[in-house]
Design an enzyme around this catalytic site. Structure first.
Site, short mmCIF file in Angstrom:
data_model
loop_
_atom_site.label_atom_id
_atom_site.label_comp_id
_atom_site.label_asym_id
_atom_site.label_seq_id
_atom_site.Cartn_x
_atom_site.Cartn_y
_atom_site.Cartn_z
N ASN A 387 0.82 -1.21 0.00
CA ASN A 387 0.00 0.00 0.00
C ASN A 387 0.86 1.27 0.00
OD1 ASN A 387 -2.09 1.89 0.31
ND2 ASN A 387 -3.30 0.47 1.50
N ASP A 388 1.24 1.73 1.16
CA ASP A 388 1.94 3.02 1.25
C ASP A 388 3.25 3.04 0.48
OD1 ASP A 388 0.10 4.46 2.90
OD2 ASP A 388 0.74 3.23 4.58
N VAL A 389 3.94 1.89 0.39
CA VAL A 389 5.24 1.86 -0.28
C VAL A 389 5.12 2.00 -1.79
CG1 VAL A 389 6.26 0.49 1.57
CG2 VAL A 389 5.24 -0.68 -0.40
N SER A 428 -0.51 4.60 7.21
CA SER A 428 -0.51 6.06 7.33
C SER A 428 -1.92 6.63 7.35
CB SER A 428 0.25 6.67 6.15
OG SER A 428 -0.43 6.41 4.94
#
Length: 466
Positions: A387-389, A428
């Site tokens: 996801n965030d990466v 996040s």
């Protein structure tokens, strides 16, 4: 004879630890490195059992038996996907052992310690119990027993600072005036409470950093124990563990664009939660979804494919199915590689471990810095539960809480496919802009099931061609 053999065993142990650690730094030499460290540990144990202070081996043998049963059960019954939880438990056990040894040493030889040894003893106990409870909290978050999201409350940082100050002052008081009174149990209680409060503000997805940091604490506690017991093997092993864990924590912090100062005080994991609800959180943004048949057709036509694994792959235990997808594509002449973000998963190297378990060739697994420039030439980037990466907002949106975090350049690929259960955000709390690009296809469902369906569709396409 004994006085000569013990130092030699400790010297051999320390040397093997150093070469073993060096071997673990590369997948091709990792097995040899692990074998060297096992031999080194056996030499250290043998040297310790030869100490003349030991007058009865019965309790020692019982402890060896119990520890072997627990360790064997953990190795056999905890799957590779639960490796982060297993490592957190191992840290807890090791730290508890250091804390208990320090406690026994304090009460048995409180009047015999020099000031230097007393300081080392206080560090051993303090770090041991901080790491013990902190590791248990990390285990609980990873296992889902405790909430994975950060647990925060007003005045938390002030309370942590107060606890830390009280711990240090109490420890210094015990060094200056050692006596078996209530101050020592208070030190243990403060350390245990501080370990809890240090980890609870940390989000579950920040565990790569907290696990490496707890690893450093456990190593430093072991090194301090070696100083107290005058055990060279413990000093060497603890120093190696402490230094490598600290360096790895710094690297993890940089990979997540976090301040290491915040890491030390347990303030990370909540960064951006207050502002994470901004940036498109309520807007209706288009999403293109696809089924396994359409995904298989696009993958079958692709010649250059990059697979990006994330924690969703670990949760679904989909690494073997993803490898099957890659094998089918390679048989058709495609080039398939895997892109690994430094903090993908819940511990350092989590994705590497899972892919190695699935027997993915080492030369296909590339770190972010090695492969990021290749996404622009890739026909398809297949994201599996990351996801965030992969969020391009880290590069383009200055108001994003993850702005500045190094991410995989997935958005540069010609076509992006994302296997994901739903549209939930990552740690996040920020919506991933990647999911709303015109070139992105969302394959909703369990990663293992979706990958299995894609394999079947690929086989069907191959059969039709024949």
């Amino acid at each position: 004879m004994r006085d000569t053999l013990i130092p030699l065993l400790y010297l051999a142990s320390g040397t093997l630890f150093i070469f073993g650690l060096r071997g673990i730094t590369h997948p091709r030499s990792a097995r040899r490195g692990l074998a060297l460290t096992v031999i080194g540990m056996a030499a250290a144990i043998a040297g310790t059992l030869l100490q003349q202070e030991i007058v009865d081996y019965r309790w020692i043998l019982l402890a060896v038996l119990v520890g072997s049963l627990v360790g064997g059960a953990m190795a056999k019954y905890m799957p590779m996907t639960a490796m982060p939880e297993r490592i957190a438990l191992s840290h807890a056990f090791g730290a508890l052992a250091a804390g208990l040894v320090g406690t026994a040493e304090y009460y048995e030889h409180v009047a015999d310690h020099s000031s230097f040894t007393a300081v080392a003893l206080m560090c051993e106990v303090l770090l041991g119990f901080v790491t013990f409870t902190g590791s248990l909290m990390a285990f609980g978050k990873l296992k889902g027993i405790l909430p994975g999201r950060p647990t925060v409350f007003p005045g938390q940082q002030s309370l942590n600072l107060l606890l830390f100050t009280l711990m240090v002052l109490n420890a210094l008081w015990l060094v200056a005036d050692p006596s078996p009174d209530a101050r020592f149990p208070i030190l243990i209680g403060l350390s245990a409470l501080f370990g809890i409060l240090l980890v609870v503000p940390i989000g579950g997805a920040d565990m790569p950093t907290v696990i490496s940091l707890l690893n450093s604490y456990a190593g430093l506690s072991g090194a301090a124990m070696g100083l107290v017991l005058d055990n060279q093997a413990l000093i060497i092993a603890g120093a190696l563990d402490g230094a490598s864990g600290l360096l790895l924590s710094v690297m993890m912090s940089r990979a997540m664009n976090r301040s290491f100062r915040n890491v030390l005080f347990g303030a990370f994991g909540q960064a951006g939660t207050a502002s994470a609800t901004m940036s498109h959180q309520g807007d209706e943004r288009p999403v293109r979804s696809a089924g396994p048949d359409e995904a298989a057709m696009l993958l079958d036509m692709a010649r250059d494919i990059i697979i990006v694994p994330g924690y969703g792959m670990a949760v679904a235990q989909a690494q073997h199915r993803i490898k099957e997808v890659a094998e089918r594509l390679e048989r058709g002449g495609a080039r398939v590689r895997y892109a690994i973000h430094p903090v993908a998963g819940r511990m350092p190297g989590h994705m590497n471990v899972l892919l190695a378990e699935a027997d993915v060739p080492y030369d296909r697994i590339l770190d972010m810095d090695e492969i990021n420039s290749d996404f622009g030439q890739a026909d398809v980037a297949l994201v599996v539960g990351a996801n965030d990466v992969t969020n391009p907002a880290a590069r383009t949106r200055e108001d994003s809480p993850i702005y500045g975090m190094p991410v995989l350049d997935v958005a540069a690929a010609r076509t992006v496919m994302v296997i994901k259960r739903g549209m939930s955000t990552g740690f996040s709390g920020v919506e991933n802009d990647l999911y709303h690009l015109d070139k992105t296809l969302m394959l909703f469902g369990d990663a293992k099931d979706v990958a299995s369906n894609v394999v079947r569709e690929l086989e069907s396409l191959r059969t039709q061609k024949v």
